[in-house]
Design an enzyme around this catalytic site. Structure first.
Site, PDB file in Angstrom:
ATOM      1  N   ASP A  48       3.177   0.251   7.688  1.00  0.00           N
ATOM      2  CA  ASP A  48       2.610   1.432   8.356  1.00  0.00           C
ATOM      3  C   ASP A  48       1.733   2.243   7.394  1.00  0.00           C
ATOM      4  O   ASP A  48       1.139   3.246   7.797  1.00  0.00           O
ATOM      5  CB  ASP A  48       3.696   2.289   9.020  1.00  0.00           C
ATOM      6  CG  ASP A  48       4.715   2.828   8.039  1.00  0.00           C
ATOM      7  OD1 ASP A  48       4.600   2.559   6.821  1.00  0.00           O
ATOM      8  OD2 ASP A  48       5.654   3.527   8.497  1.00  0.00           O
ATOM      9  N   ASP A  87       6.309  -3.905  10.478  1.00  0.00           N
ATOM     10  CA  ASP A  87       6.849  -2.604  10.098  1.00  0.00           C
ATOM     11  C   ASP A  87       7.009  -1.744  11.343  1.00  0.00           C
ATOM     12  O   ASP A  87       6.028  -1.467  12.046  1.00  0.00           O
ATOM     13  CB  ASP A  87       5.867  -1.941   9.114  1.00  0.00           C
ATOM     14  CG  ASP A  87       6.559  -0.984   8.179  1.00  0.00           C
ATOM     15  OD1 ASP A  87       7.799  -0.881   8.225  1.00  0.00           O
ATOM     16  OD2 ASP A  87       5.850  -0.350   7.381  1.00  0.00           O
ATOM     17  N   LYS A 117      10.886  -4.511   9.698  1.00  0.00           N
ATOM     18  CA  LYS A 117      11.378  -3.607   8.650  1.00  0.00           C
ATOM     19  C   LYS A 117      11.581  -2.216   9.250  1.00  0.00           C
ATOM     20  O   LYS A 117      10.723  -1.727   9.983  1.00  0.00           O
ATOM     21  CB  LYS A 117      10.374  -3.543   7.500  1.00  0.00           C
ATOM     22  CG  LYS A 117      10.753  -2.559   6.409  1.00  0.00           C
ATOM     23  CD  LYS A 117       9.897  -2.722   5.181  1.00  0.00           C
ATOM     24  CE  LYS A 117       8.577  -1.992   5.229  1.00  0.00           C
ATOM     25  NZ  LYS A 117       8.669  -0.533   5.395  1.00  0.00           N
ATOM     26  N   GLU A 119      12.985   1.828   8.138  1.00  0.00           N
ATOM     27  CA  GLU A 119      13.344   2.739   7.046  1.00  0.00           C
ATOM     28  C   GLU A 119      14.662   3.410   7.419  1.00  0.00           C
ATOM     29  O   GLU A 119      14.743   4.104   8.431  1.00  0.00           O
ATOM     30  CB  GLU A 119      12.240   3.784   6.854  1.00  0.00           C
ATOM     31  CG  GLU A 119      10.932   3.155   6.419  1.00  0.00           C
ATOM     32  CD  GLU A 119       9.828   4.174   6.151  1.00  0.00           C
ATOM     33  OE1 GLU A 119      10.111   5.400   6.095  1.00  0.00           O
ATOM     34  OE2 GLU A 119       8.673   3.744   5.993  1.00  0.00           O
ATOM     35  N   GLU A 186      12.156   1.145  -2.201  1.00  0.00           N
ATOM     36  CA  GLU A 186      10.903   1.809  -2.611  1.00  0.00           C
ATOM     37  C   GLU A 186      11.222   2.992  -3.528  1.00  0.00           C
ATOM     38  O   GLU A 186      12.058   3.848  -3.186  1.00  0.00           O
ATOM     39  CB  GLU A 186      10.121   2.302  -1.379  1.00  0.00           C
ATOM     40  CG  GLU A 186       8.863   3.075  -1.796  1.00  0.00           C
ATOM     41  CD  GLU A 186       7.853   3.303  -0.681  1.00  0.00           C
ATOM     42  OE1 GLU A 186       8.070   2.824   0.457  1.00  0.00           O
ATOM     43  OE2 GLU A 186       6.835   3.969  -0.955  1.00  0.00           O
TER      44      GLU A 186
HETATM   45  O1  KIV Z   1       4.158   0.473   4.844  1.00  0.00           O
HETATM   46  C1  KIV Z   1       4.137  -0.098   3.760  1.00  0.00           C
HETATM   47  O2  KIV Z   1       3.102  -0.590   3.298  1.00  0.00           O
HETATM   48  C2  KIV Z   1       5.378  -0.179   3.008  1.00  0.00           C
HETATM   49  C3  KIV Z   1       5.268  -0.609   1.577  1.00  0.00           C
HETATM   50  C4  KIV Z   1       4.835   0.545   0.740  1.00  0.00           C
HETATM   51  C5  KIV Z   1       6.532  -1.197   1.116  1.00  0.00           C
HETATM   52  O3  KIV Z   1       6.410   0.110   3.514  1.00  0.00           O
END
Ligand code: KIV
Length: 287
Positions: A48, A87, A117, A119, A186
């Site tokens: 993202d 993401d 993914k 968070e 991260e």
């Molecule tokens: O969104 C993204 O690019 C990320 C990376 C910084 C790991 O989550």
């Protein structure tokens, strides 16, 4: 380059067991994805960060499922061999587990991802469990979570105190128990990232988390030197595209202004006899 086989979660698990590091990059378009696949990068993340580096927002918060599913599908078309991570953007999984499954399902079914993914901290363990139960592989992103930037109070390394470090280590264990297939750390202090990596069987990818993780991810724009400013301290520049692009764009602008481009050899011309006929057809008005 030898023909590649598809990288799967089993490949990543084997790499961890064998101590062979995993390379991951962010990617936001088909053309670059083709090059990364050909180069042998193991995994791509359509992050993202798209909201920041492509759309020009200050944070990742304005990114939508619609944006990322479209771009992720394009990256998959360019990179059929990589382990592709989709993401989940802000509010696509935090509101309800039903939403989380429905949105994650789009990344799997429409964009061809190998996993999604999210968070998380321990409060979202039930969501990770619900996704795992729906056969959706999850990479749990711990530590600095840019979607929570306002709650975290800024972009700072996580796990600086013993208590904070213990909380992240516990969260990692909770995510493993909830059914996550991989972790992404991260901006976590290097000792904490190494501790987590050595105490889980899950592949652990790090960004600004030191050298102890099973793999590394970098934002493509940082590693390619797209910007004229300094990259983040954790990034390394493998190319310096900014001056090259600047020169190419300004040379082009000058050549158009000075009528040096396009030249005759970049244009298609009519047969002379056809042009004569055209002039007749138009009553000799054409110049
Ligand atoms: O969104 C993204 O690019 C990320 C990376 C910084 C790991 O989550």
């Amino acid at each position: 380059m030898s023909a590649r086989t598809k990288t799967t979660i089993s490949t990543l698990r084997a790499r961890k067991r064998e101590g062979r590091r995993i390379s991951m990059l962010t990617c936001y378009d088909y053309t670059t994805a083709r090059i990364m696949d050909e180069a042998g990068v193991d995994s791509l993340l359509v992050g993202d960060t798209y909201g920041e580096v492509i759309l020009g927002h200050e944070t990742t918060l304005p990114v939508t499922v619609e944006h990322l599913v479209t771009v992720t599908a394009a990256v998959r078309r360019g990179a059929p061999h990589v382990f592709l991570v989709g993401d989940m953007p802000y509010l696509s999984y935090q509101v309800s587990r039903e939403d989380a499954i429905r949105n994650a399902g789009r990344f799997m079914a429409e964009a061809g991802c190998d996993c999604v993914k999210v968070e998380v901290d321990r409060r979202l363990a039930p969501t990770v469990e619900a996704l795992a139960t729906a056969s959706i592989p999850v990479m749990a992103h711990l530590g600095l979570r840019p979607q929570s930037i306002h709650a975290l109070g800024g972009y700072r390394a996580q796990g600086r105190t013993a208590e904070d470090a213990r909380r992240i280590i516990e969260d990692a264990k909770i995510m493993e128990q909830a059914g996550a297939v991989a972790l992404l750390l991260e901006a976590v202090c290097a000792e904490v990232a190494t501790w987590i990596t050595n105490s889980t069987s899950l592949p652990v990818i790090g960004i600004a988390a030191g050298a102890g993780c099973d793999g590394q991810v970098m934002v493509m724009q940082d590693m390619l030197g797209y910007s004229s400013g300094h990259p983040p301290r954790s990034a390394k520049r493998y190319a310096h595209l900014h001056p090259q692009l600047l020169e190419a764009f300004s040379t082009y602008a000058q050549e158009v202004a000075q009528q040096q481009f396009p030249s005759d050899d970049t244009s298609t011309k009519m047969e002379g006899s056809e042009y004569v006929r055209l002039k007749e057809l138009l009553g000799g008005a054409a110049s």
